[in-house]
Write an enzyme that holds these catalytic residues in place. Sequence first.
Site, short mmCIF file in Angstrom:
data_model
loop_
_atom_site.label_atom_id
_atom_site.label_comp_id
_atom_site.label_asym_id
_atom_site.label_seq_id
_atom_site.Cartn_x
_atom_site.Cartn_y
_atom_site.Cartn_z
N ALA A 14 0.83 -1.20 0.00
CA ALA A 14 0.00 0.00 0.00
C ALA A 14 0.86 1.26 0.00
CB ALA A 14 -0.92 0.00 1.22
N HIS A 41 5.54 -7.02 5.10
CA HIS A 41 4.84 -8.30 5.11
C HIS A 41 4.06 -8.60 3.84
CE1 HIS A 41 4.23 -11.97 7.10
NE2 HIS A 41 2.93 -11.90 7.06
N GLU A 46 0.84 -15.08 -0.76
CA GLU A 46 1.17 -16.21 -1.61
C GLU A 46 0.22 -16.34 -2.79
OE1 GLU A 46 1.02 -19.46 1.15
OE2 GLU A 46 2.55 -18.58 2.43
N PHE A 113 -10.41 -19.09 -6.86
CA PHE A 113 -10.16 -18.82 -5.45
C PHE A 113 -11.49 -18.87 -4.73
CE2 PHE A 113 -6.60 -16.44 -3.10
CZ PHE A 113 -5.66 -17.37 -3.48
N GLN A 233 -10.22 -11.94 10.22
CA GLN A 233 -10.27 -13.15 9.42
C GLN A 233 -9.28 -14.19 9.96
OE1 GLN A 233 -8.96 -13.22 5.06
NE2 GLN A 233 -11.11 -13.80 5.04
N LEU A 245 1.52 -19.55 6.73
CA LEU A 245 0.34 -19.77 5.89
C LEU A 245 0.59 -20.77 4.77
CD1 LEU A 245 -2.53 -18.55 5.17
CD2 LEU A 245 -1.30 -17.37 3.38
N GLU A 248 -4.31 -20.36 0.02
CA GLU A 248 -5.58 -20.82 -0.50
C GLU A 248 -5.42 -21.39 -1.90
OE1 GLU A 248 -8.83 -18.49 0.66
OE2 GLU A 248 -9.86 -18.68 -1.26
N ARG A 281 -13.59 -18.28 3.56
CA ARG A 281 -12.65 -18.66 4.62
C ARG A 281 -13.30 -18.87 5.97
NH1 ARG A 281 -7.59 -14.78 2.87
NH2 ARG A 281 -7.02 -16.12 1.13
N ARG A 381 -13.23 -11.08 4.13
CA ARG A 381 -12.49 -10.74 2.91
C ARG A 381 -12.31 -11.97 2.05
NH1 ARG A 381 -7.05 -11.20 1.14
NH2 ARG A 381 -6.36 -11.97 3.15
C1 FAD Z 1 0.85 -14.83 4.93
C2 FAD Z 1 -0.09 -13.93 4.21
C3 FAD Z 1 -0.51 -14.24 2.93
C4 FAD Z 1 -1.37 -13.41 2.23
N1 FAD Z 1 -1.75 -13.73 0.96
C5 FAD Z 1 -2.55 -12.89 0.27
C6 FAD Z 1 -2.91 -13.14 -1.08
O1 FAD Z 1 -2.51 -14.15 -1.66
N2 FAD Z 1 -3.69 -12.27 -1.73
C7 FAD Z 1 -4.15 -11.15 -1.14
O2 FAD Z 1 -4.85 -10.37 -1.78
N3 FAD Z 1 -3.80 -10.85 0.14
C8 FAD Z 1 -3.02 -11.70 0.85
N4 FAD Z 1 -2.70 -11.40 2.15
C9 FAD Z 1 -3.08 -10.10 2.70
C10 FAD Z 1 -2.15 -9.03 2.19
O3 FAD Z 1 -0.92 -9.58 1.85
C11 FAD Z 1 -1.91 -7.95 3.21
O4 FAD Z 1 -3.13 -7.48 3.68
C12 FAD Z 1 -1.18 -6.79 2.58
O5 FAD Z 1 0.00 -7.22 1.97
C13 FAD Z 1 -0.87 -5.71 3.58
O6 FAD Z 1 -0.11 -4.73 2.92
P1 FAD Z 1 0.19 -3.33 3.57
O7 FAD Z 1 0.96 -2.55 2.58
O8 FAD Z 1 -1.08 -2.78 4.10
O9 FAD Z 1 1.10 -3.70 4.83
P2 FAD Z 1 2.55 -4.35 4.99
O10 FAD Z 1 3.04 -5.00 3.76
O11 FAD Z 1 2.51 -5.15 6.24
O12 FAD Z 1 3.46 -3.10 5.22
C14 FAD Z 1 3.42 -2.34 6.40
C15 FAD Z 1 4.54 -1.36 6.34
O13 FAD Z 1 4.38 -0.43 7.38
C16 FAD Z 1 5.59 -0.23 8.04
N5 FAD Z 1 5.28 0.18 9.41
C17 FAD Z 1 4.43 -0.41 10.30
N6 FAD Z 1 4.41 0.28 11.46
C18 FAD Z 1 5.25 1.33 11.29
C19 FAD Z 1 5.66 2.40 12.13
N7 FAD Z 1 5.22 2.52 13.38
N8 FAD Z 1 6.55 3.29 11.64
C20 FAD Z 1 7.04 3.15 10.37
N9 FAD Z 1 6.68 2.17 9.56
C21 FAD Z 1 5.80 1.28 10.00
C22 FAD Z 1 6.31 -1.54 7.92
O14 FAD Z 1 7.68 -1.32 8.00
C23 FAD Z 1 5.92 -1.97 6.52
O15 FAD Z 1 6.79 -1.41 5.58
C24 FAD Z 1 -1.84 -12.24 2.85
C25 FAD Z 1 -1.42 -11.92 4.13
C26 FAD Z 1 -0.57 -12.76 4.82
C27 FAD Z 1 -0.18 -12.39 6.21
#
Ligand code: FAD
Lengths: 609, 299
Positions: A14, A41, A46, A113, A233, A245, A248, A281, A381
């Site tokens: 994001a 993360h 996957e 899916f 979830q 994980l 799926e 799910r 979701r």
């Molecule tokens: C194991 C797993 C598998 C998944 N598989 C799928 C899939 O196949 N398809 C799908 O659509 N979704 C999937 N999801 C869900 C999806 O991957 C996540 O919801 C999504 O990647 C989250 O992205 P994000 O950018 O919001 O957060 P993240 O990628 O977690 O990034 C968070 C960022 O914020 C930063 N941050 C956090 N706190 C602070 C702070 N206090 N100060 C500064 N920086 C901070 C971190 O350093 C990091 O860079 C999966 C989730 C998991 C856990």
Amino acid sequence: MYEHDVLVIGGGGAGLRAAIAAHEEGADVAIVTKLHPVRSHTGAAEGGINAALRDGDSWEDHAYDTMKGSDFLGDAPAIETFAKNAPEEVIQLEHWGMPFSREDDGRVSQRPFGGLSFPRTTYAGAETGHHLLHTMYEQVVKRGITVYDEWYVSRLAVTDHDDPEDRECHGVVAYDIKTGEIAGFQASGGVILATGGLGQAFDHTTNAVANTGDGPAMAYRAGVPVEDMEMIQFHPTTLPSTGVLISEGVRGEGGILYNDQGERLMFEYGYANNEGELASRDVVARAELTEVNEGRGIEDEYVHLDMRHLGEERILDRLENILHLAEDFEGVDGLEEPMPVKPGQHYAMGGLEVDEHGETCIDGLYAAGECACVSMHGANRLGGNALPELLVFGARAGWHAADRDLGEAQIGTGPSAKSEDEDVDTPVSPGAIDAGDEDVAADGALVEPTEVLDHHVTAEEQRVESLLEKDEGVNHAEVRADVQETMTQNVNVFREESNLKEALEDLRVARERYQDVYVRDPSRTFNTDLIHTIETRNIIDVAEAITLGALAREEFRGAHWRAEHQERKDDEWIKHTMLAWNDGNPDLYYKPVILEGEDKTYEPKERSY
Amino acid sequence: MSTEVTEKETEAQTETEAESGESAHQSRRMEQKRQQASQRDLEEEARTEIDEAEQTIEVKVFRFDPEVAGKEEPRFDTFHVPFFKGMTVLDALIYARDHYDSSLTFRHSCRQAICGSDALFVNGRQRLGCKTQIADLEDHLNSTIRIEPLPHQEVVKDLVVDMEHFYDQMEAVEPFFDADELPDGDLEEQRQDRENREKIKMSTRCIWCGACMSSCNIAAGDNEYLGPAAINKAYRFAMDEREGEDRKQQRLNIIEQEHGVWRCQTQFSCTEVCPKDIPLTEHIQELKRESVKNNLKFW
Ligand SMILES: Cc1cc2nc3c(=O)[nH]c(=O)nc-3n(C[C@H](O)[C@H](O)[C@H](O)COP(=O)(O)OP(=O)(O)OC[C@H]3O[C@@H](n4cnc5c(N)ncnc54)[C@H](O)[C@@H]3O)c2cc1C
Ligand code: SF4
Ligand code: FES
């Protein structure tokens, strides 16, 4: 003091998408992140990314599946915006070189899916998130966007007007993990929170150790309401020992779930007679736990997921990473044996309330990705919908913060969007115990940007100083472990009123103990003890919000199962649970779900899979 | 069973006199605080936790903090950690940190071999802490497991190394996709053969953990050498058929430089340690061949 037009907090999917969008719009944008972007993360995702790309599919179908998947707790303007824009975003990734899996004709492959009426999940092996994250980071490097990596954002610099809707965000306070330097970052355009999940509120989770809900907790305390927090979830297929994980995608490709009798449980016990393993799910997670509770689990803990019949070639082509995960983290060879799986915390459907431009009720403060709730996942979701969400809404938040006009938002935000108040019967009064480190002390005096920043920098310096100075007390790790334990015991897949109340009491104790917390490591250099201590406070706040929401919602919808309320109550509950911090005295209220789309209204229907 | 959990291997603790003034005073006070607290926790917790455990393992962990008295001289601390089936090196470190000494510092996040943050030097080899089962380490119950930061990188604190140089090298190869032309229309894909995707597949798996660079003798001696990870990144793009000939040419120019592919002496150490099984040495060799072919064209 550092200054930029737009600040993006977090370098996951994001955050990177938002930064690229703001840059495209001509803004001077910087990413501030506690982990280097490629360590985020998002890299762990996957299974895949949903988008209606092919003949026979349409954005309307994707929108409908999403609304149905959400159990009619999603907001139509968000869902339609999402489904319409997902294809463009996915193809854009492809244009940026993302190594998608391919069909014979060279086009991007798609697979089925859970909960989707068309096989619309694009993917890159079983490591889609890794490729998405790296591909986007490459584009950030290409554009020369500034990244402050290993900087921990601990506070938002928000004005202190009484009413949160009058507040403005001028930047953040962060500290350089490597040196301990605390600094203000000023943003003239906007701050976009993209801090990811909050899985660390639970002890069996697929989430990374860094997923501590920092964004939601900070913004909640600064006055942004959190929405539908009870909607957590639980993924049906995580490895029992670690929570790692198993995608799926395994079920998408035809993997089968068996109980200890060797029965194909989804059909044998009628949990989902049509879709079987590919039901949504929440349905599968409950089915598995029911099997375990009724004595048909393996070692009283888990069930088996079998993919052997798919054949080595197909497994290696599409699911190779799964073999490695099962081998490295559970010691099981997926080609030879079934894999043990059980439900684990996976995703927060709720989060910071935002409109479809990603903006919160605080002017200049945005949120995108898992930490936000634009309300498209509602009560459940669909797999493969989070990655396109962070692309679509990450981009929109970036554009809007950099001033692109996206038109009038249809989703209202802030306490004034409320439709009714609620009084839940809580055993303890939630919220702050010691208001000492309030993130906003509302008296309306702080307005000038630099003044606001200075104020918050000083406050943060004092907080860190006092944590470091204190000679003895409680170790954050103990408090954190207690929170994780009570959440997993009491606020899991199956929820009962007495358990939820017990959790609230335990969380109160955690709050009290937290007042006594101290940081043993005196160093300013890479002090992870300090970071984890600050994170633990955030975990307590989000855990409490989850539990309060769960207690308030007296019905059974999507992932939210309540022992005492075994039906979906559409007459009463097609509404969002909202929680506003209100300077430490959380207010619970509701706001209506928007079921009216552009051309049609989504009629709630019983979900059957 | 022993309840003594840490032991200091060096005599560095007493060498703080050289410091003077406020900060020395403060750091001494802080150091005292550290030691008192560690003493207390260690005794209590070690007793309860370890007595219950059936087996324990001994881990010896490198410690260093440039700022804290007694820690600015590198030393090793030894922790006795209860052993359970399936335990990884990262689990052992987390246990030691959460139960014995919360100042023990290391990077980690995903604990599933994808974030690349916990590459460490375990029993003399670069490995990911989260992916290394203790049970797979030879004689783990009877000998000490030695955990050190990645060699050839500057240590920031304890097991944390400075990754800046690694990132700089990664970025030096212009690590981003640059297609000649994009298909018409926002929704049109750039077709890629399955074979071509297969060819680059392994190279796209890199998680930037830095293990390969740390294991490479050449990189250790030549700070400007691009190193295996960066060259692999260059391979990922140079071999992608969707980029045009000109771009490929530019990419070859980068890797042909003095500190590029020709420095590699095919020792295979990078390939051996890569946790993602990327055939690094092979990729470097292939780029050498490409670069020869490329130069032939001009003769
Ligand atoms: C194991 C797993 C598998 C998944 N598989 C799928 C899939 O196949 N398809 C799908 O659509 N979704 C999937 N999801 C869900 C999806 O991957 C996540 O919801 C999504 O990647 C989250 O992205 P994000 O950018 O919001 O957060 P993240 O990628 O977690 O990034 C968070 C960022 O914020 C930063 N941050 C956090 N706190 C602070 C702070 N206090 N100060 C500064 N920086 C901070 C971190 O350093 C990091 O860079 C999966 C989730 C998991 C856990
Ligand atoms: S090539 Fe392998 S060892 Fe080197 S950084 Fe990438 S994943 Fe790590
Ligand atoms: S913790 Fe992420 S790679 Fe080991």
